[in-house]
Design a protein around this motif. Structure first.
Motif, short mmCIF file in Angstrom:
data_model
loop_
_atom_site.label_atom_id
_atom_site.label_comp_id
_atom_site.label_asym_id
_atom_site.label_seq_id
_atom_site.Cartn_x
_atom_site.Cartn_y
_atom_site.Cartn_z
N ARG A 13 0.16 -4.67 -7.43
CA ARG A 13 -0.92 -3.99 -6.70
C ARG A 13 -1.28 -2.72 -7.46
NH1 ARG A 13 -2.00 -4.93 -1.44
NH2 ARG A 13 0.00 -5.97 -1.29
N LEU A 14 -2.54 -2.63 -7.88
CA LEU A 14 -3.05 -1.47 -8.60
C LEU A 14 -3.95 -0.67 -7.67
CD1 LEU A 14 -3.67 0.21 -11.16
CD2 LEU A 14 -5.49 -1.44 -11.65
N ARG A 15 -3.69 0.63 -7.59
CA ARG A 15 -4.52 1.52 -6.77
C ARG A 15 -5.09 2.61 -7.65
NH1 ARG A 15 0.03 0.90 -2.85
NH2 ARG A 15 -0.77 -0.48 -1.24
N TRP A 16 -6.39 2.85 -7.50
CA TRP A 16 -7.06 3.94 -8.19
C TRP A 16 -8.25 4.37 -7.35
CZ3 TRP A 16 -8.08 -1.06 -8.87
CH2 TRP A 16 -9.39 -1.48 -9.08
N ARG A 17 -8.52 5.65 -7.41
CA ARG A 17 -9.55 6.25 -6.57
C ARG A 17 -9.42 5.68 -5.15
NH1 ARG A 17 -12.36 5.51 -11.57
NH2 ARG A 17 -13.37 3.61 -10.84
N ASP A 18 -10.45 5.04 -4.64
CA ASP A 18 -10.35 4.44 -3.31
C ASP A 18 -10.38 2.92 -3.39
OD1 ASP A 18 -12.95 4.21 -4.15
OD2 ASP A 18 -13.85 4.69 -2.21
N GLN A 19 -9.92 2.39 -4.53
CA GLN A 19 -9.97 0.95 -4.76
C GLN A 19 -8.57 0.38 -4.92
OE1 GLN A 19 -13.08 -0.38 -7.49
NE2 GLN A 19 -13.74 1.75 -7.63
N GLU A 20 -8.50 -0.95 -4.82
CA GLU A 20 -7.23 -1.64 -4.97
C GLU A 20 -7.51 -3.03 -5.53
OE1 GLU A 20 -3.78 -1.58 -2.03
OE2 GLU A 20 -4.77 -3.47 -1.57
N ALA A 21 -6.62 -3.50 -6.39
CA ALA A 21 -6.67 -4.87 -6.91
C ALA A 21 -5.25 -5.42 -6.87
CB ALA A 21 -7.22 -4.90 -8.33
N VAL A 22 -5.15 -6.73 -6.62
CA VAL A 22 -3.84 -7.37 -6.50
C VAL A 22 -3.81 -8.62 -7.38
CG1 VAL A 22 -2.21 -8.50 -4.93
CG2 VAL A 22 -3.56 -6.54 -4.13
N GLY A 23 -2.72 -8.77 -8.11
CA GLY A 23 -2.46 -9.97 -8.89
C GLY A 23 -1.20 -10.63 -8.36
N VAL A 24 -1.17 -11.95 -8.41
CA VAL A 24 -0.03 -12.70 -7.88
C VAL A 24 0.52 -13.61 -8.98
CG1 VAL A 24 0.72 -14.39 -6.16
CG2 VAL A 24 -0.97 -12.65 -5.54
N GLY A 25 1.85 -13.72 -9.03
CA GLY A 25 2.49 -14.61 -9.97
C GLY A 25 3.63 -15.36 -9.30
N LEU A 26 3.79 -16.62 -9.66
CA LEU A 26 4.84 -17.46 -9.08
C LEU A 26 5.74 -18.03 -10.17
CD1 LEU A 26 2.62 -19.51 -6.60
CD2 LEU A 26 4.06 -17.54 -6.06
N ALA A 27 6.98 -18.25 -9.81
CA ALA A 27 7.94 -18.94 -10.68
C ALA A 27 8.80 -19.81 -9.79
CB ALA A 27 8.79 -17.96 -11.46
N SER A 28 8.92 -21.07 -10.12
CA SER A 28 9.76 -21.99 -9.35
C SER A 28 11.15 -22.03 -9.93
CB SER A 28 9.16 -23.39 -9.37
OG SER A 28 7.92 -23.39 -8.71
N MET A 29 12.12 -22.05 -9.04
CA MET A 29 13.52 -22.11 -9.46
C MET A 29 14.09 -23.46 -9.02
SD MET A 29 14.06 -19.12 -10.81
CE MET A 29 15.82 -18.93 -10.78
N ALA A 30 14.21 -24.38 -9.94
CA ALA A 30 14.81 -25.67 -9.62
C ALA A 30 16.29 -25.48 -9.32
CB ALA A 30 14.63 -26.63 -10.79
N ALA A 31 16.83 -26.34 -8.48
CA ALA A 31 18.23 -26.23 -8.09
C ALA A 31 19.16 -26.25 -9.29
CB ALA A 31 18.58 -27.36 -7.13
N ASN A 32 18.78 -26.97 -10.33
CA ASN A 32 19.63 -27.05 -11.52
C ASN A 32 19.08 -26.21 -12.67
OD1 ASN A 32 17.39 -28.51 -12.13
ND2 ASN A 32 18.46 -30.33 -12.86
#
Length: 90
Positions: free
Chosen positions: A31-50
């Motif tokens: 989450r990036l905040r500047w002045r009165d604005q905000e932007a959000v980036g999302v990232g995923l990683a799957s963890m297999a049982a093995n």
């Protein structure tokens, strides 16, 4: 910079990254905040049982993907602003 008598302006933009895990999947939000604005980036990683890599690597991968997503979003926004300036009548 000889003769340059201008002044510097410092601008701090703050990025906050949170990481959570659920059901074998790691999710990061940047989450990036500047002045009165905000932007959000999302990232995923799957963890297999093995999985051969540790949870730490999953965190790093999810965070890297979130920051990359945030970067793409910021670049797209900047391009839109530039295009709006270049074509004010449209």
């Amino acid at each position: 910079m000889d003769g340059d008598h201008g002044h510097r302006t410092r601008k701090d933009w703050v990025v906050t990254v949170s990481v959570d895990e659920y059901g074998g999947q790691t999710r990061a939000k940047a989450r990036l905040r500047w002045r009165d604005q905000e932007a959000v980036g999302v990232g995923l990683a799957s963890m297999a049982a093995n999985a051969r890599y540790s949870a730490r690597v999953g965190d790093e991968l999810a965070v890297a993907r979130a920051l990359s997503d945030l970067s793409r979003r910021m670049m797209a926004g900047a391009v839109q602003h530039i295009e709006a300036i270049d074509q004010p009548g449209i």
